[in-house]
Motif scaffolding. Sequence first.
Motif, short mmCIF file in Angstrom:
data_model
loop_
_atom_site.label_atom_id
_atom_site.label_comp_id
_atom_site.label_asym_id
_atom_site.label_seq_id
_atom_site.Cartn_x
_atom_site.Cartn_y
_atom_site.Cartn_z
N VAL A 1 0.86 -1.17 0.00
CA VAL A 1 0.00 0.00 0.00
C VAL A 1 0.90 1.23 0.00
O VAL A 1 1.82 1.34 0.80
N SER A 2 0.62 2.14 -0.91
CA SER A 2 1.39 3.38 -0.94
C SER A 2 0.46 4.56 -0.69
O SER A 2 -0.71 4.54 -1.06
N CYS A 3 0.99 5.54 -0.02
CA CYS A 3 0.19 6.72 0.32
C CYS A 3 0.21 7.71 -0.84
O CYS A 3 1.22 7.89 -1.51
N ALA A 4 -0.91 8.34 -1.08
CA ALA A 4 -1.00 9.37 -2.11
C ALA A 4 -1.16 10.70 -1.41
O ALA A 4 -1.80 10.80 -0.37
N SER A 5 -0.55 11.72 -1.96
CA SER A 5 -0.66 13.04 -1.39
C SER A 5 -2.09 13.54 -1.53
O SER A 5 -2.66 13.56 -2.62
N CYS A 6 -2.69 13.93 -0.41
CA CYS A 6 -4.08 14.38 -0.46
C CYS A 6 -4.19 15.87 -0.16
O CYS A 6 -5.27 16.38 0.06
N MET A 7 -3.08 16.55 -0.13
CA MET A 7 -3.11 17.98 0.16
C MET A 7 -3.06 18.76 -1.15
O MET A 7 -2.22 18.52 -1.99
N SER A 8 -3.99 19.67 -1.30
CA SER A 8 -4.04 20.47 -2.51
C SER A 8 -2.97 21.55 -2.47
O SER A 8 -2.44 21.89 -1.42
N SER A 9 -2.67 22.10 -3.62
CA SER A 9 -1.65 23.16 -3.66
C SER A 9 -2.13 24.42 -2.95
O SER A 9 -1.34 25.18 -2.41
N GLY A 10 -3.45 24.63 -2.92
CA GLY A 10 -3.99 25.77 -2.18
C GLY A 10 -3.73 25.64 -0.69
O GLY A 10 -3.38 26.61 -0.02
N MET A 11 -3.89 24.42 -0.16
CA MET A 11 -3.62 24.20 1.26
C MET A 11 -2.13 24.29 1.56
O MET A 11 -1.73 24.67 2.66
N LYS A 12 -1.29 23.94 0.57
CA LYS A 12 0.15 24.09 0.76
C LYS A 12 0.54 25.55 0.83
O LYS A 12 1.51 25.91 1.49
N GLU A 13 -0.21 26.42 0.16
CA GLU A 13 0.08 27.86 0.17
C GLU A 13 -0.52 28.57 1.37
O GLU A 13 -0.19 29.72 1.63
N LEU A 14 -1.43 27.92 2.09
CA LEU A 14 -2.11 28.56 3.21
C LEU A 14 -1.17 29.12 4.27
O LEU A 14 -1.39 30.25 4.74
N PRO A 15 -0.10 28.43 4.67
CA PRO A 15 0.81 29.04 5.65
C PRO A 15 1.43 30.35 5.17
O PRO A 15 1.56 31.29 5.96
N SER A 16 1.78 30.44 3.90
CA SER A 16 2.35 31.70 3.42
C SER A 16 1.29 32.79 3.33
O SER A 16 1.58 33.97 3.55
N ILE A 17 0.04 32.40 3.05
CA ILE A 17 -1.06 33.38 3.04
C ILE A 17 -1.28 33.91 4.45
O ILE A 17 -1.42 35.12 4.66
N PHE B 1 -14.58 42.98 13.82
CA PHE B 1 -15.29 41.83 13.27
C PHE B 1 -15.30 41.88 11.74
O PHE B 1 -15.12 40.85 11.08
N VAL B 2 -15.49 43.05 11.17
CA VAL B 2 -15.49 43.18 9.71
C VAL B 2 -14.11 42.87 9.16
O VAL B 2 -13.97 42.14 8.18
N LEU B 3 -13.07 43.42 9.78
CA LEU B 3 -11.70 43.19 9.32
C LEU B 3 -11.33 41.72 9.38
O LEU B 3 -10.77 41.17 8.43
N SER B 4 -11.67 41.06 10.48
CA SER B 4 -11.33 39.63 10.59
C SER B 4 -12.14 38.80 9.60
O SER B 4 -11.62 37.86 9.01
N GLY B 5 -13.39 39.15 9.39
CA GLY B 5 -14.21 38.44 8.41
C GLY B 5 -13.68 38.59 7.00
O GLY B 5 -13.61 37.62 6.23
N VAL B 6 -13.30 39.80 6.64
CA VAL B 6 -12.76 40.05 5.30
C VAL B 6 -11.43 39.33 5.11
O VAL B 6 -11.18 38.73 4.06
N ALA B 7 -10.58 39.35 6.14
CA ALA B 7 -9.28 38.67 6.04
C ALA B 7 -9.45 37.17 5.86
O ALA B 7 -8.78 36.55 5.02
N LEU B 8 -10.37 36.57 6.62
CA LEU B 8 -10.61 35.14 6.49
C LEU B 8 -11.24 34.81 5.14
O LEU B 8 -10.90 33.79 4.52
N PHE B 9 -12.15 35.64 4.68
CA PHE B 9 -12.78 35.42 3.39
C PHE B 9 -11.75 35.49 2.27
O PHE B 9 -11.73 34.64 1.37
N GLU B 10 -10.87 36.49 2.32
CA GLU B 10 -9.84 36.62 1.28
C GLU B 10 -8.86 35.46 1.31
O GLU B 10 -8.43 34.99 0.26
N ALA B 11 -8.50 34.98 2.50
CA ALA B 11 -7.59 33.84 2.59
C ALA B 11 -8.25 32.60 1.99
O ALA B 11 -7.62 31.85 1.24
#
Length: 134
Positions: A1-17, A92-102
């Motif tokens: 059994v071999s493991c396949a990468s299940c992480m998308s490139s978007g999730m890989k970029e999330l830490p830099s975002i 609240f607006v700033l945090s909502g917009v930041a999370l939405f944009e991320a």
Amino acid sequence: VSCASCMSSGMKELPSIIESLDGILSVVVDDFVVLMVSVLTSDFTQIQLDRMLNNAASMCPHHKLYVGSASNSKLYELPEVSFLTSDTFDMFVLSGVALFEAGLAVLAINLEEYDAGEDESDALSAEKDLSLNI
């Protein structure tokens, strides 16, 4: 059994975002701490705690002042909510917009590399390209 990468490139970029949002997130966290201190030290919180303690005996079935929960509901006037200011709303607006944009950035990165396959007329073309390593 071999493991396949299940992480998308978007999730890989999330830490830099998130790292690029560091300044905004630190402001939101600082404002949230100030809000929580304001809530916990406000008259609003003290009034709510006093009301709960005053009604506690009448809600306890083991106490002689018990009157039952259905007949015990009292309507109180809402005390002044001094901690909800325009700065709080802005936070609240700033945090909502930041999370939405991320989230939107992660979605855009994922959609950028999405490939429906060569033959778009065949709905199962992507399924035919799959290979299982069993």
